[in-house]
Design an enzyme around this catalytic site. Structure first.
Site, mmCIF file in Angstrom:
data_model
loop_
_atom_site.group_PDB
_atom_site.id
_atom_site.type_symbol
_atom_site.label_atom_id
_atom_site.label_comp_id
_atom_site.label_asym_id
_atom_site.label_seq_id
_atom_site.Cartn_x
_atom_site.Cartn_y
_atom_site.Cartn_z
ATOM 1 N N TYR A 7 1.670 0.817 -0.296
ATOM 2 C CA TYR A 7 1.665 0.145 0.916
ATOM 3 C C TYR A 7 0.338 -0.572 1.194
ATOM 4 C CZ TYR A 7 2.840 -1.171 5.696
ATOM 5 O OH TYR A 7 2.956 -2.008 6.920
ATOM 6 N N SER B 44 -0.985 -3.154 -1.156
ATOM 7 C CA SER B 44 -0.299 -4.493 -0.789
ATOM 8 C C SER B 44 -0.909 -5.179 0.455
ATOM 9 C CB SER B 44 1.417 -4.331 -0.699
ATOM 10 O OG SER B 44 1.791 -3.537 0.519
#
Length: 222
Positions: A120, A123
């Protein structure tokens, strides 16, 4: 800020919860589906001025045991979809003489991190790089690219963290002593979509209640 976007045509991804959100995540991760959706919206409404990439995939997976499908899903929905949406939307925005491409980023990745969220964090750090690079490339076409970096916002996605740590314990380390409200993120996005932000591009606005300000959580309680 009511009325600031009068006459504008906007497409927002990831606007649902539960099953609807799950469908949106899968759909936004598919380049062909994204292009079909963007083209259909532009055709039905006569153009496209604003695109907001708000769909997000999140899971907690330790780095040394992270499933490959979890890694691919998070990167596809959070980062790759930025490219899919931009490539589909830019021709329609150019036809209108400009536009706004907006992305929901996060403070997790670009500025802070937490355990078991390397996919996460990567990203969202990538999202910020995309925002800057796309802003530079699209500026000549009158298209601005910006984002918002939320902190802890009281949404259904926060349920697991609230259950594990408790809302009061989380809020204790935020200078404003509360979780953020979804509309506070929406208002930042509204500003970036409006004419008032016409000279802003390649930037992100942090909306975190001041949670990154203390050098240590200890000082947030002072």
């Amino acid at each position: 800020m009511t009325g600031r976007l009068t006459g504008k045509i906007a497409l927002v991804t990831g606007g649902a919860q539960g099953i609807g959100r799950a469908i949106a995540e899968v759909y936004v991760a598919d380049a062909h589906a994204v292009r079909e959706t963007v083209d259909r919206v532009a055709a039905v409404h006569g153009g496209l001025d604003i695109v907001v990439h708000n769909a997000a995939a999140f899971s907690r997976d330790p780095l040394d045991s992270m499933p490959l499908d979890a890694l691919e899903r998070v990167l596809a929905v959070n980062l790759k979809a930025c490219f899919y949406l931009a490539q589909a939307a830019v021709p329609h925005m150019k036809a209108r003489g400009g536009g706004r491409l907006l992305v929901t980023s996060s403070i997790t990745g670009p500025r802070v991190v937490m355990p078991a969220t390397a996919h996460y964090a990567a990203s969202k750090a990538g999202v910020n790089g995309f925002i800057r690079a796309a802003a530079l490339e699209l500026a000549a076409a009158g298209i601005t690219v910006n984002g918002v970096e939320p902190g802890y916002i009281d949404t259904p996605a926060m349920a697991a963290l609230k259950q594990r740590f408790g809302e009061e314990a989380i809020a204790r380390h935020i200078p404003l002593k509360r979780l953020g409200r979804p509309e506070e993120i929406a208002n930042a996005m509204l500003f970036l979509a409006s004419d008032e932000s016409a000279y802003i591009t390649g930037q992100t606005i942090v909306v975190d209640g001041g949670s990154m300000l203390p050098e240590s959580p200890v000082f947030a309680q002072a």
